[in-house]
Design a protein around this motif. Sequence first.
Motif, PDB file in Angstrom:
ATOM      1  N   PRO A  32      31.338 -41.778  69.229  1.00  0.00           N
ATOM      2  CA  PRO A  32      29.715 -42.027  69.087  1.00  0.00           C
ATOM      3  C   PRO A  32      29.001 -41.698  70.421  1.00  0.00           C
ATOM      4  O   PRO A  32      27.891 -41.362  70.849  1.00  0.00           O
ATOM      5  N   PHE A  33      29.952 -42.427  71.527  1.00  0.00           N
ATOM      6  CA  PHE A  33      29.368 -42.529  72.740  1.00  0.00           C
ATOM      7  C   PHE A  33      29.381 -40.900  73.323  1.00  0.00           C
ATOM      8  O   PHE A  33      28.402 -40.503  74.062  1.00  0.00           O
ATOM      9  N   CYS A  34      30.363 -40.143  73.029  1.00  0.00           N
ATOM     10  CA  CYS A  34      30.199 -38.757  73.584  1.00  0.00           C
ATOM     11  C   CYS A  34      29.277 -37.932  72.756  1.00  0.00           C
ATOM     12  O   CYS A  34      28.792 -37.233  73.740  1.00  0.00           O
ATOM     13  N   ILE A  35      28.821 -38.181  71.489  1.00  0.00           N
ATOM     14  CA  ILE A  35      28.005 -37.714  70.759  1.00  0.00           C
ATOM     15  C   ILE A  35      26.453 -37.882  71.403  1.00  0.00           C
ATOM     16  O   ILE A  35      25.649 -37.203  71.634  1.00  0.00           O
ATOM     17  N   MET A  36      26.321 -39.147  71.704  1.00  0.00           N
ATOM     18  CA  MET A  36      25.364 -39.696  72.577  1.00  0.00           C
ATOM     19  C   MET A  36      24.717 -39.119  73.757  1.00  0.00           C
ATOM     20  O   MET A  36      23.833 -38.615  74.180  1.00  0.00           O
ATOM     21  N   TYR A  37      26.117 -38.702  74.573  1.00  0.00           N
ATOM     22  CA  TYR A  37      25.932 -38.163  75.769  1.00  0.00           C
ATOM     23  C   TYR A  37      25.559 -36.671  75.527  1.00  0.00           C
ATOM     24  O   TYR A  37      24.573 -36.314  76.551  1.00  0.00           O
ATOM     25  N   LEU A  38      26.380 -35.985  74.810  1.00  0.00           N
ATOM     26  CA  LEU A  38      25.781 -34.708  74.451  1.00  0.00           C
ATOM     27  C   LEU A  38      24.478 -34.278  73.987  1.00  0.00           C
ATOM     28  O   LEU A  38      23.579 -33.601  74.521  1.00  0.00           O
ATOM     29  N   VAL A  39      24.103 -35.388  73.082  1.00  0.00           N
ATOM     30  CA  VAL A  39      22.715 -35.234  72.834  1.00  0.00           C
ATOM     31  C   VAL A  39      21.636 -35.637  73.964  1.00  0.00           C
ATOM     32  O   VAL A  39      20.721 -35.009  73.993  1.00  0.00           O
ATOM     33  N   THR A  40      22.019 -36.499  74.704  1.00  0.00           N
ATOM     34  CA  THR A  40      21.215 -36.892  75.841  1.00  0.00           C
ATOM     35  C   THR A  40      21.171 -35.540  77.066  1.00  0.00           C
ATOM     36  O   THR A  40      20.021 -35.239  77.267  1.00  0.00           O
ATOM     37  N   LEU A  41      22.153 -34.850  77.190  1.00  0.00           N
ATOM     38  CA  LEU A  41      22.270 -33.751  77.824  1.00  0.00           C
ATOM     39  C   LEU A  41      21.284 -32.517  77.320  1.00  0.00           C
ATOM     40  O   LEU A  41      20.536 -32.156  78.101  1.00  0.00           O
ATOM     41  N   ALA A  42      21.584 -32.424  76.189  1.00  0.00           N
ATOM     42  CA  ALA A  42      20.826 -31.324  75.503  1.00  0.00           C
ATOM     43  C   ALA A  42      19.383 -31.649  75.355  1.00  0.00           C
ATOM     44  O   ALA A  42      18.603 -30.723  75.603  1.00  0.00           O
ATOM     45  N   GLY A  43      18.940 -32.919  74.775  1.00  0.00           N
ATOM     46  CA  GLY A  43      17.708 -33.144  74.523  1.00  0.00           C
ATOM     47  C   GLY A  43      16.781 -33.246  75.735  1.00  0.00           C
ATOM     48  O   GLY A  43      15.733 -32.520  76.023  1.00  0.00           O
ATOM     49  N   ASN A  44      17.376 -33.795  76.985  1.00  0.00           N
ATOM     50  CA  ASN A  44      16.595 -33.981  78.035  1.00  0.00           C
ATOM     51  C   ASN A  44      16.592 -32.659  78.647  1.00  0.00           C
ATOM     52  O   ASN A  44      15.404 -32.245  79.272  1.00  0.00           O
ATOM     53  N   SER A  45      17.280 -31.746  78.695  1.00  0.00           N
ATOM     54  CA  SER A  45      17.683 -30.445  79.252  1.00  0.00           C
ATOM     55  C   SER A  45      16.593 -29.387  78.789  1.00  0.00           C
ATOM     56  O   SER A  45      15.654 -28.913  79.464  1.00  0.00           O
ATOM     57  N   ILE A  46      16.732 -29.642  77.436  1.00  0.00           N
ATOM     58  CA  ILE A  46      15.490 -28.836  76.605  1.00  0.00           C
ATOM     59  C   ILE A  46      14.157 -29.252  76.970  1.00  0.00           C
ATOM     60  O   ILE A  46      13.165 -28.390  77.255  1.00  0.00           O
ATOM     61  N   PRO A 286      18.882 -45.345  74.698  1.00  0.00           N
ATOM     62  CA  PRO A 286      17.425 -44.905  75.322  1.00  0.00           C
ATOM     63  C   PRO A 286      17.495 -43.469  75.567  1.00  0.00           C
ATOM     64  O   PRO A 286      16.638 -42.520  75.542  1.00  0.00           O
ATOM     65  N   PRO A 287      18.271 -42.950  76.775  1.00  0.00           N
ATOM     66  CA  PRO A 287      18.353 -41.583  77.321  1.00  0.00           C
ATOM     67  C   PRO A 287      18.618 -40.588  75.982  1.00  0.00           C
ATOM     68  O   PRO A 287      18.149 -39.258  76.064  1.00  0.00           O
ATOM     69  N   ALA A 288      19.375 -40.974  74.896  1.00  0.00           N
ATOM     70  CA  ALA A 288      19.330 -40.026  73.837  1.00  0.00           C
ATOM     71  C   ALA A 288      18.433 -39.918  73.144  1.00  0.00           C
ATOM     72  O   ALA A 288      17.996 -38.946  72.556  1.00  0.00           O
ATOM     73  N   PHE A 289      17.606 -41.146  72.803  1.00  0.00           N
ATOM     74  CA  PHE A 289      16.469 -40.957  72.007  1.00  0.00           C
ATOM     75  C   PHE A 289      15.175 -40.840  72.411  1.00  0.00           C
ATOM     76  O   PHE A 289      14.296 -40.169  71.551  1.00  0.00           O
ATOM     77  N   ASN A 290      15.125 -41.041  73.718  1.00  0.00           N
ATOM     78  CA  ASN A 290      13.807 -40.518  74.315  1.00  0.00           C
ATOM     79  C   ASN A 290      13.321 -39.291  74.057  1.00  0.00           C
ATOM     80  O   ASN A 290      12.091 -38.889  73.552  1.00  0.00           O
TER      81      ASN A 290
END
Length: 641
Positions: A32-46, A286-290
Amino acid sequence: MPHLHPTNASLLELHLTGIPGLQHLHHWISIPFCIMYLVTLAGNSILLCVIKADPSLHLPMFLFLSMLAVVDLVMSTSITLKMLGIFWFHSTAISLDACLTQMYFVHASSAMESGVLVAMAFDRYVAICNPLQYLSILTGPVVAAIGLATLLRAVVFMSPLTFQIRRLPLCNLAVVDHSYCEHMAVLRLACGDTAFSNTYSLSVSTYVCTFDSLLITLSYTLILRAALSLSSPQACKKAFSTCSSHLCIIALFYIPGLLSMYIERYHQKLPPHIQVLLADLYLLIPPAFNPLIYGIRMKQIRDALWTSQGLTDGVLSLSTKARFSCMASAPFTHPNSSSSSFILVGVPSLENPFPTYLGILFCSGYIIALVGNGLVLLVIGLDTSLRDPFHCFLGMLAVIDVVMVTSVVPKMLSVFWLNSTEIGYTACFVQMFLVHSTTSEESGVLLAMAVDRYVAICHPLRYQAILKHRTIAQIGLAIVVRALLFMVPLAWMVTNLPYCHSHMVPHSYCEHMAVAKLACTDPRPSGLYSVAGSSLTVGMDMSFIAVSYRLILKAALGKKSCWKAFSTCGSHICVMLLYYIPGIVSIYAQQFGSSIPMHARVLLADLYLTFPAMLNPIVYSMRTKQIRQAVLKMFSRKVHV
């Protein structure tokens, strides 16, 4: 132990324990930590790309949102990469300088995030209470000055804290009971007087949170008073709706942050792993969900996403719409013509903005599947000690997983993100053939791996003699031939159906029954063949697997090496559960689950094809010691080179 003076402290190497007491679960926690980090990178970059690309979003609110996205990326990246190194490769060592740098970025980015949230609250106050002067008050230079002030405040507050710890002599064991260099965890290693550093840290944290919370409360009090004075209920509702995303972000940041800060200092009776997990989640969630919250709740962001991805009506030309309209109703004049095409709906009934976020989820899974399985294949190919039958079968499984996800995910992402829904007649049936044949092959490989475990445990002395390379090649060939024998008749039946109904396939890929139901003749013969073939394949394979494990159980029970025998089968059992349970549910839900919502059936089928391929290499790298050692050896060799 003699203390280490400040002059030689920079030479000290610290060791992070990860999550104390849960080291045996590190590999599972990492998922789950890796998935949250990937979501953080993808979401904030988009989010950053969309705001930069759309001139209509060059407003103060979205500039502050961009600052928040940058801070989130820095905060998450500063801890997650090292954390995953600990969880996956036991890379616990970190130099004191690197540790203090990480600590600085973590605490500075936390202070900056709090400052940006205050700026966003002020932005909402000006937008609602002084809408006519909004752009004249929050000009570009003013927004830049606010951002600079937020950065300077974090630097001014955090620099003394880091400098103070750098000067403290370290005389305790150089083991930090945390998964990152958290201030209090590092401070416990010092043998000098830590009262000043402890008091300063608590004072600064309390001041930042209290001061920022008061300013946010004041802003929303003024917003509430202004909104309630509006004569129109609709205007009042609109005013509150513009603040809802910001309130969600505030709750996500401050509540776990305050809990983590005070629990770390005053609730020593709480188990250490709870304290560490809470601190980790405070920096990861927070970085993943923001970006997800802002993407879902803010209409401007959603509209910009659809515009940039070609998902708005303005992007689709009238001729394209007319072509789609004709294709949805006109029959194929030549059923087997490659010029005919289908339209993939994606996930039916899930309207915007869910396709974009589903795309992020599946893209993350696809990347992990490609990297994980590619790494497994690379390690097996390079390490001669991994040429035994078990790892040969594991290599086959990795190849099948890569083919399976590649046959569906790229097209799925183009449907979700680019609205590229059209797929040619031939391409559709090629995709269908690859999907169903690879699922059959994966079941066959899992059976072969069960037989491998049976021979290894019940006949260890004859293991290499029984499972020779020629035998392994024959087993692999038999698996491919069986899949072809099953799929060729099904493909022939489906391709020979006349398609005179709608060409809209209510699915995100060319699933057999979703396509067959578009035929203007009875599709039940192909449906019955598909169910019978799938049931026979899965039933036969699971029966043989059950026999293998029954014989393994019978041979292992009562022996001293019983636990070791079962542990060698752990990875295979995990992979089987990941594959068969969602697979069986998906097959019968597609055929007989008419009461199940269509979007639930489609999502289940999508997850069945992507998640096992993503998790298989992770499971094997976590539970198979040889794979872990080979990966570490390969990376250490590259570092030395």
